[in-house]
Scaffold this active site. Structure first.
Site, mmCIF file in Angstrom:
data_model
loop_
_atom_site.group_PDB
_atom_site.id
_atom_site.type_symbol
_atom_site.label_atom_id
_atom_site.label_comp_id
_atom_site.label_asym_id
_atom_site.label_seq_id
_atom_site.Cartn_x
_atom_site.Cartn_y
_atom_site.Cartn_z
ATOM 1 N N CYS A 126 4.173 -31.454 28.592
ATOM 2 C CA CYS A 126 4.943 -31.018 27.309
ATOM 3 C C CYS A 126 5.280 -32.436 26.605
ATOM 4 O O CYS A 126 5.630 -33.355 26.981
ATOM 5 C CB CYS A 126 6.430 -30.711 27.744
ATOM 6 S SG CYS A 126 7.384 -30.316 26.434
ATOM 7 N N CYS A 148 6.946 -26.968 26.913
ATOM 8 C CA CYS A 148 7.584 -26.174 27.832
ATOM 9 C C CYS A 148 8.556 -25.310 27.402
ATOM 10 O O CYS A 148 9.339 -25.436 26.366
ATOM 11 C CB CYS A 148 8.299 -27.149 28.879
ATOM 12 S SG CYS A 148 9.695 -28.302 28.439
ATOM 13 N N CYS A 217 27.673 -4.380 -1.493
ATOM 14 C CA CYS A 217 28.773 -3.785 -2.455
ATOM 15 C C CYS A 217 29.825 -4.613 -2.408
ATOM 16 O O CYS A 217 30.570 -5.083 -1.483
ATOM 17 C CB CYS A 217 28.888 -2.454 -2.036
ATOM 18 S SG CYS A 217 30.387 -1.511 -2.915
ATOM 19 N N CYS A 223 32.975 -1.716 2.194
ATOM 20 C CA CYS A 223 32.565 -0.513 2.809
ATOM 21 C C CYS A 223 31.248 -0.650 3.905
ATOM 22 O O CYS A 223 31.051 0.332 4.634
ATOM 23 C CB CYS A 223 32.021 0.559 1.487
ATOM 24 S SG CYS A 223 30.541 -0.126 0.592
ATOM 25 N N CYS A 240 28.160 2.399 -6.216
ATOM 26 C CA CYS A 240 27.783 2.499 -4.639
ATOM 27 C C CYS A 240 28.325 3.932 -4.091
ATOM 28 O O CYS A 240 29.233 4.675 -4.969
ATOM 29 C CB CYS A 240 28.634 1.515 -3.812
ATOM 30 S SG CYS A 240 28.570 1.558 -1.949
ATOM 31 N N CYS A 300 69.738 -28.688 -32.420
ATOM 32 C CA CYS A 300 69.347 -29.187 -33.821
ATOM 33 C C CYS A 300 68.063 -28.555 -34.136
ATOM 34 O O CYS A 300 67.268 -28.467 -33.119
ATOM 35 C CB CYS A 300 69.261 -30.642 -33.268
ATOM 36 S SG CYS A 300 68.751 -31.380 -35.131
#
Length: 545
Positions: A126, A148, A217, A223, A240, A300
């Protein structure tokens, strides 16, 4: 507000007699492109993908690629994920660049000289951990690189844990090949079954997360459905199966004839200003110099802005600072004077916003009130049907004209309400100040407002007629009301269509902004309701996957 805008084809049917009386109404069809050169599946324009049908939806596209290119499922998935599940785009690359380029671009390795299931010797080294290991404890990928199983498993674990599992690359230096998903599942499943399950889920959900034609959606609470649209343009409005209506491009509520950017700005402006508009109008006045709102905090009538400008609270005119308890030096506003056209800009902008917002809200409120007509009209229809049940069917087939008129009222209210948000930005300084001269702006505004007012007047007529107690009318009067509703419905439909054409061709198209301010097309039958994607699929698809 959204639920009553939509209707199915069954909801929108005229009797044969009604159709003859509406010959003046234009036909509205979505024309399909006939020049199809590559394989494509014929499907409704919008489909609802549930948790159960998600696998079926993914198999559809996988099957098309596998059949066209004669490749395995894992290779088809790698290429589709790379092209964001755009089958047509993938086929275009195949036709223009060839299979070899397409495979290399997506990271697919199909090496005739290597078999990932067999190795040449009993012991292999390996190159990651540098250990000599038995060949049955090592795995070679399609690209030919062998490591490996322990190193492969750790590599897969890290990638899945980091959320990069859709396209796990080979560990070899500068190798762009994507690892075989079957190998990933097998090796992860031995030591980390939870990660193997997570990897499988990521691959499945990539059909939604990475697909430009599929979006979740935006309903709240969610949903659990996703919507898939057909065609090349994602600029459309869909409904939908849960009843949520939304713009597929920006996932906000359906907002045409506003562009997505206009609607985003309008929503923000309404949130920021609607709560304070009344307070600002009542409690502040604009500084004649910097135009910022100033609140009076004393008795004022000589007030001073933070910019330093002093002005009279009574008339808003600029003054000096010398004053007594009874008067301001050199200033008198006791006599009435016409305000000049160059009055405070802030107040003018505020009044302009209030003008459009009040009308937008008025039509929204009207819709809420008119929504109550639905049950009332059904009751009136029942009474009227019983009252005239003895008449021949040829004289009065059904009462679909009433329901059609009500649906037309709902749709046109929606168009009108959003048209005021559109007009606020189209003819204001926020977006198109540099694109139009004052003369051109005025001409376009007059053109649009003429159409808007025509639509508004006829919508109000239809609203008034639908509120009539037609269940108490005699047959002749009922037939007269019927004709008025049919005629107004056709007229309003035509006016809506013309308004959209005006916006597309005369307003937005003339200022050459590309697709930034494109709007969803007008649908005569209202926002399209997405059909449910069947959970079952053909045996052919099941056998090939």
């Amino acid at each position: 507000m959204d639920d009553d805008y939509a209707s199915t084809d069954e909801d929108y049917q005229y009797s044969d007699q009604d159709v003859e009386e509406e010959d003046s109404v234009g036909e509205f069809y979505e024309n399909a492109d006939d020049s199809i050169q590559l394989p494509s599946s014929i499907a409704p324009a919008a489909q609802v993908i549930t948790k159960e049908s998600l696998i079926v939806a993914q198999k559809e596209d996988l099957r098309r690629v596998m059949d066209m290119l004669s490749v395995r499922q894992e290779h088809a998935r790698i290429m589709l994920i790379y092209h964001r599940w755009d089958v047509e785009k993938l086929f275009e690359v195949y036709v223009e660049k060839g299979k070899a380029f397409m495979f290399a671009q997506a990271g697919v390795s199909v090496d005739e000289y290597h078999d990932s299931g067999s190795l040449d010797s009993a012991i292999v080294m390996c190159e990651i951990c540098m250990d000599d290991i038995p060949s049955d404890e090592a795995t070679r990928m399609d690209c030919g690189h062998c490591f490996c199983n322990t190193c492969w498993t750790q590599h897969f674990f890290v990638k899945v844990n980091e959320g990069q599992s859709k396209r796990i690359r080979c560990m070899a230096h500068k190798c762009n090949s994507i690892c075989d998903e079957a190998v990933v599942r097998t090796l992860l499943g031995r030591k980390h079954p939870d990660m193997a399950e997570k990897y499988a889920r990521f691959l499945l959900e990539s059909y939604i997360e990475d697909n430009n034609k599929v979006k979740w959606c935006p309903s709240t609470p969610h949903c659990g459905n996703a919507i898939r649209v057909g065609g090349d343009d994602d600029l459309c409005e869909v409904e939908c199966s849960c009843g949520e209506q939304f713009c597929f491009k920006c996932l906000s509520e359906a907002h045409s004839p506003c562009s997505c950017l206009m609607w985003e700005l309008w929503e923000k402006k309404c949130r920021d200003e609607s709560e304070t508009v009344n307070w600002i109008t009542v409690h502040t006045k604009s500084c004649p110099k910097c135009h910022k709102p100033v609140e009076k905090n004393g008795g004022c009538n000589l007030v001073s802005c933070i910019c330093g400008q002093a002005f009279c609270w009574l008339c808003g005119g600029a003054t000096g600072r010398d004053h007594t308890w009874s008067s301001i030096a050199g200033h008198s506003c006791g006599r009435y004077k016409e305000q000049e056209k160059s009055a405070e800009r802030a107040k003018r902008d505020l009044y302009r916003y209030m003008h459009y917002h009040n009308r937008y809200k008025a039509h929204t409120d009207s819709f809420k009130l008119e929504s109550k007509l639905k049950d009332i009209i059904q009751g009136k229809i029942s009474i009227t049907e019983e009252k005239h049940s003895g008449r021949k069917k040829t004289e009065l087939n059904d009462y679909s004209w009433v329901n059609n008129g009500l649906l037309r009222l709902f749709r046109s209210r929606r168009v009108l309400s959003y048209s005021y948000a559109f007009a606020f930005y189209m003819f204001g300084d926020e977006l198109f100040k540099e694109q139009m001269s004052e003369a051109e702006r005025e001409m376009k505004q007059n053109l649009f407002e003429d159409q808007q007012q025509q639509l508004e007047a006829n919508v109000e007529k239809l609203s008034k007629i639908l509120e009539e107690p037609f269940d108490t009318f005699k047959y002749a009067k009922l037939m007269e009301i019927r004709m008025q509703i049919i005629t107004l419905s056709a007229l309003i439909d035509d006016l809506c269509k013309k308004m959209y054409e005006c916006i597309d061709n005369d307003l937005l198209d003339s200022i050459n902004l590309g697709s930034v301010h494109s709007i969803a097309p007008y649908k005569s039958k209202g926002i399209e309701k997405a059909s449910e994607l069947p959970v079952c699929w053909s045996n052919k698809a099941d056998n090939t996957v």
